[in-house]
Write a protein that holds these residues in place. Structure first.
Motif, short mmCIF file in Angstrom:
data_model
loop_
_atom_site.label_atom_id
_atom_site.label_comp_id
_atom_site.label_asym_id
_atom_site.label_seq_id
_atom_site.Cartn_x
_atom_site.Cartn_y
_atom_site.Cartn_z
N ALA A 120 0.83 -1.21 0.00
CA ALA A 120 0.00 0.00 0.00
C ALA A 120 0.87 1.26 0.00
N ALA A 121 1.91 1.25 0.82
CA ALA A 121 2.81 2.41 0.87
C ALA A 121 3.53 2.60 -0.46
N GLN A 122 3.93 1.50 -1.07
CA GLN A 122 4.64 1.56 -2.34
C GLN A 122 3.77 2.19 -3.42
N TRP A 123 2.47 1.99 -3.34
CA TRP A 123 1.55 2.52 -4.35
C TRP A 123 0.87 3.81 -3.90
N GLY A 124 1.32 4.39 -2.81
CA GLY A 124 0.80 5.68 -2.38
C GLY A 124 -0.61 5.64 -1.83
N ILE A 125 -1.02 4.52 -1.25
CA ILE A 125 -2.36 4.37 -0.68
C ILE A 125 -2.35 4.83 0.77
N ALA A 126 -3.15 5.84 1.09
CA ALA A 126 -3.18 6.37 2.45
C ALA A 126 -4.07 5.56 3.37
N THR A 127 -5.11 4.94 2.82
CA THR A 127 -6.02 4.13 3.63
C THR A 127 -5.25 2.98 4.28
N ARG A 128 -5.52 2.75 5.55
CA ARG A 128 -4.88 1.64 6.26
C ARG A 128 -5.60 0.36 5.91
N ILE A 129 -4.88 -0.60 5.34
CA ILE A 129 -5.46 -1.87 4.92
C ILE A 129 -4.94 -2.97 5.82
N LEU A 130 -5.84 -3.63 6.53
CA LEU A 130 -5.47 -4.70 7.45
C LEU A 130 -6.14 -6.01 7.04
N PRO A 131 -5.37 -7.07 6.81
CA PRO A 131 -6.02 -8.37 6.66
C PRO A 131 -6.70 -8.73 7.97
N MET A 132 -7.77 -9.52 7.90
CA MET A 132 -8.49 -9.85 9.13
C MET A 132 -7.62 -10.65 10.09
N SER A 133 -6.69 -11.44 9.53
CA SER A 133 -5.81 -12.27 10.35
C SER A 133 -4.54 -12.57 9.56
N ASP A 134 -3.45 -12.78 10.27
CA ASP A 134 -2.23 -13.25 9.63
C ASP A 134 -2.17 -14.77 9.57
N GLN A 135 -3.13 -15.43 10.21
CA GLN A 135 -3.22 -16.89 10.15
C GLN A 135 -4.19 -17.31 9.04
N ALA A 136 -3.99 -18.50 8.54
CA ALA A 136 -4.85 -19.00 7.47
C ALA A 136 -6.24 -19.33 7.99
N LEU A 137 -7.25 -18.86 7.28
CA LEU A 137 -8.64 -19.22 7.53
C LEU A 137 -9.28 -19.40 6.17
N ALA A 138 -9.79 -20.59 5.90
CA ALA A 138 -10.28 -20.92 4.56
C ALA A 138 -11.79 -21.09 4.54
N THR A 139 -12.45 -20.37 3.64
CA THR A 139 -13.88 -20.54 3.44
C THR A 139 -14.12 -21.80 2.61
N ILE A 140 -14.89 -22.72 3.18
CA ILE A 140 -15.20 -24.01 2.55
C ILE A 140 -16.71 -24.12 2.36
N LEU A 141 -17.12 -24.51 1.17
CA LEU A 141 -18.54 -24.67 0.89
C LEU A 141 -18.87 -26.15 0.74
N VAL A 142 -19.86 -26.57 1.48
CA VAL A 142 -20.39 -27.92 1.35
C VAL A 142 -21.55 -27.83 0.35
N THR A 143 -21.40 -28.50 -0.79
CA THR A 143 -22.35 -28.34 -1.89
C THR A 143 -22.91 -29.69 -2.34
N ASP A 144 -23.84 -29.62 -3.29
CA ASP A 144 -24.37 -30.86 -3.87
C ASP A 144 -23.33 -31.57 -4.73
N GLN A 145 -22.19 -30.91 -4.96
CA GLN A 145 -21.09 -31.52 -5.69
C GLN A 145 -19.93 -31.90 -4.76
N GLY A 146 -20.20 -31.82 -3.46
CA GLY A 146 -19.17 -32.15 -2.48
C GLY A 146 -18.57 -30.90 -1.84
N ARG A 147 -17.49 -31.13 -1.15
CA ARG A 147 -16.80 -30.07 -0.41
C ARG A 147 -15.88 -29.30 -1.36
#
Length: 308
Positions: A120-147
């Motif tokens: 963000a700093a390299q591209w001149g973005i003033a808005t503070r951008i924070l990932p929700m977490s530095d740890q992995a959290l994966a969205t998984i969908l259980v569907t009619d075609q499986g996981r």
């Protein structure tokens, strides 16, 4: 508004954040970004929602599609196809540089938060951008075609499988990224962007501590509905709501956020009769720069009405 925090996902959220960045002080805006979409592809760490926000705020986003880079070239993908490589997830040449730089920095021990701030700093973005977490959290969908992992569902399968259940793997071990809780606690307004509530905002709320911080904040919490005219502007929100046995309307969105929000901003032509939720209205479709500013201002005005 001195300090504004927005929880956001991809394209729709990035539009709101861009509008907010035009009407708030450069050091007043913090975007907390969904990383449940993050995944490893061809050995690279891909952070789609973070990248969409980086491209949008830096003026590098593809204006027609809202994601990816403007003026992108595709030599890498052409060469990859010649080798029989996986081509279901498109990586443009300029986009590829971002993923390579991020992955290299991660292997050197830097955190996703540190890397995102540096980009963000390299591209001149003033808005503070924070990932929700530095740890992995994966969205998984259980569907009619499986996981299915999120990107397999969203990109490879084009959201075609019917969704039965949504899970957030790794949530119990994730912690909010540095600055996330402090930003929420010190905010004068907290906004939930018009991102998919189930695939973009819920992963954020699945990180232990984020939901409770929002409930405990003294700031008004305003959701901007992703629905316009009874359907989603972009993405599978309406389809998901139907598959999860929900009515596709703002009442359902408000009930989904019950106990978390004080108000919801909806489109002028729509309705919402959820009890105990204040309803604000404006034209919420964001196409032009002025549209984005209008919706951002309406959300802030709704927040200001609580504080006054």
């Amino acid at each position: 508004m001195k300090r504004v925090v927005v929880l956001t996902g991809g394209v729709g959220g990035a539009k709101l954040v861009l509008g907010l960045s035009r009407i708030t002080a450069s050091d007043a805006l913090t975007a907390i970004v969904n990383t449940g979409d993050d995944f490893q592809h061809l050995g690279l760490h891909i952070s789609p929602d973070i990248d969409t926000l980086l491209y949008t705020l830096s003026g590098k986003a593809n204006s027609a599609q809202g994601w990816g880079r403007e003026g992108e070239s595709w030599s890498f993908m052409a060469a990859l196809r010649e080798l029989g490589g996986e081509d279901w997830f498109q990586l443009g040449d300029g986009d590829l540089a971002l993923h390579v730089a991020r992955t290299h920095a991660l292997t050197q021990g830097q955190s996703l938060s540190q890397i995102t701030a540096r980009f963000a700093a390299q591209w001149g973005i003033a808005t503070r951008i924070l990932p929700m977490s530095d740890q992995a959290l994966a969205t998984i969908l259980v569907t009619d075609q499986g996981r299915l992992e999120f990107q397999r569902y969203f990109v490879e399968q084009r959201c075609a499988p019917a969704v039965r259940h949504i899970m957030f793997e790794g949530a119990t071990h994730a912690v909010p990224a540095p600055g996330v809780i402090e930003a929420i606690q010190s905010a004068d307004a907290v906004l939930l962007a018009p991102s998919n509530p189930f695939l973009s905002i819920d992963p954020l709320l699945a990180v232990p501590g984020i939901g409770s911080a929002i409930k405990q904040t003294k700031a008004p919490v305003i959701a901007v509905s992703p629905l316009v005219g009874g359907t989603a502007v972009k993405g599978p929100t309406a389809k998901l709501m139907q598959e999860l046995s929900m009515a596709v309307d703002n009442d359902s969105i408000a009930r989904h956020y019950a106990g978390l929000i004080d108000a919801i901003l909806i489109d002028n032509g729509d309705r919402c009769e959820a009890p105990d939720i204040v309803v604000g209205r404006c034209a919420t479709l964001m196409t032009t720069p002025d549209d984005k500013i209008r919706v951002a201002q309406a959300a802030l005005d709704l927040a200001i009405s609580f504080r006054s």
